[in-house]
Design a protein around this motif. Sequence first.
Motif, PDB file in Angstrom:
ATOM      1  N   LEU A  91       0.822  -1.207   0.000  1.00  0.00           N
ATOM      2  CA  LEU A  91       0.000   0.000   0.000  1.00  0.00           C
ATOM      3  C   LEU A  91       0.862   1.266   0.000  1.00  0.00           C
ATOM      4  CD1 LEU A  91      -2.788  -1.091   2.512  1.00  0.00           C
ATOM      5  CD2 LEU A  91      -2.971  -0.897   0.019  1.00  0.00           C
ATOM      6  N   ALA A  92       1.988   1.236   0.719  1.00  0.00           N
ATOM      7  CA  ALA A  92       2.882   2.400   0.732  1.00  0.00           C
ATOM      8  C   ALA A  92       3.495   2.629  -0.644  1.00  0.00           C
ATOM      9  CB  ALA A  92       3.979   2.193   1.778  1.00  0.00           C
ATOM     10  N   LYS A 140       0.949   4.164  -2.868  1.00  0.00           N
ATOM     11  CA  LYS A 140       0.728   5.579  -2.555  1.00  0.00           C
ATOM     12  C   LYS A 140       1.812   6.447  -3.181  1.00  0.00           C
ATOM     13  CE  LYS A 140      -0.220   8.676   1.319  1.00  0.00           C
ATOM     14  NZ  LYS A 140      -0.378   8.790   2.794  1.00  0.00           N
ATOM     15  N   SER A 170       1.157   6.857  -6.817  1.00  0.00           N
ATOM     16  CA  SER A 170       0.020   7.710  -7.168  1.00  0.00           C
ATOM     17  C   SER A 170       0.437   9.152  -7.427  1.00  0.00           C
ATOM     18  CB  SER A 170      -1.030   7.671  -6.041  1.00  0.00           C
ATOM     19  OG  SER A 170      -0.479   8.199  -4.840  1.00  0.00           O
ATOM     20  N   GLU A 222      -5.295   1.792  -8.865  1.00  0.00           N
ATOM     21  CA  GLU A 222      -6.510   1.784  -8.058  1.00  0.00           C
ATOM     22  C   GLU A 222      -6.894   0.355  -7.675  1.00  0.00           C
ATOM     23  OE1 GLU A 222      -9.557   3.794 -10.156  1.00  0.00           O
ATOM     24  OE2 GLU A 222      -8.625   5.789  -9.982  1.00  0.00           O
ATOM     25  N   ASN A 282      -4.613  -0.744  -4.869  1.00  0.00           N
ATOM     26  CA  ASN A 282      -5.035  -0.126  -3.614  1.00  0.00           C
ATOM     27  C   ASN A 282      -6.282  -0.790  -3.046  1.00  0.00           C
ATOM     28  OD1 ASN A 282      -3.454   2.098  -2.501  1.00  0.00           O
ATOM     29  ND2 ASN A 282      -3.708   3.043  -4.510  1.00  0.00           N
ATOM     30  N   ARG A 324      -6.273  -2.949   0.473  1.00  0.00           N
ATOM     31  CA  ARG A 324      -7.045  -2.493   1.630  1.00  0.00           C
ATOM     32  C   ARG A 324      -8.118  -3.511   2.019  1.00  0.00           C
ATOM     33  NH1 ARG A 324      -5.689   2.388   3.152  1.00  0.00           N
ATOM     34  NH2 ARG A 324      -4.617   3.780   1.694  1.00  0.00           N
TER      35      ARG A 324
END
Length: 248
Positions: free
Chosen positions: A176-177, A180, A183, A196, A199, A203
């Motif tokens: 996830l990091a 990010k 992005s 997307e 992500n 999550r």
Amino acid sequence: MSTNEEPFAPGPGLPVVSPATNLNIGFLQQLLRRHSKGKLWSFHQDGVISNSDENMESPKNPFRNLKPSERAKTGPRKWKSTENSMLNEYFPNAAQVLFVPLWNAANSQWIWGCFCWNSVETRVFTSSIALSSVLGSGSSIMVEHSRHESLISDRQKRHFIGSISHELRSLLHGILAAAKFLSGRNLDEFQGSLLEAINACGRTLLDTMDQVLDFSKIVSLERKSRQLRQNTKQSRLELKDEVSAGFD
């Protein structure tokens, strides 16, 4: 093995010397296969089976050195003779021998055999009482065994979840990091849709693991609370008995 009768009971400080402690596993497997509902044998003083349909001499076991698979090929009549002689070998001077198999429903297999015997001819076991009682006791033992196996399995599952969750959560946080950081780059429409998806999947998986951990903690707390209530209730009953005994 628990007995107070000779010749089975060992002397003070001596190891158990009963031949029953050396019972052959192959012989036990044959008994489990042939007598799945239990069996009761009665013997005369000379070691001969007293049943009218199994009245045969008890010679020295001619099949003692045979493998279980070879014993199975000796035929019903020869097997009865082998069975008789081996029972006399493992339970010498026994007037009666009672056998009950124990079935493990969790693994769908026989796992143990229970033997009861006595050397006093006036103390008679009966199929309607003794055999049925031991069968019932065996069922109770296996229920308790299954309960302990279930507790051990649950404990192992909780330990596994607790051990693996930290590793998986660390990897998910890394994914996830990284997503990010990506992005903030200039991505085209296709690359943005892939990011997307990463992500969303990451999550969702992280939330699922958190829910599994929360459920595991709740189950553990409920079990501890139930055990605490049982211990408190038992302590109260013991205290009540002590108070009643004091008044008496």
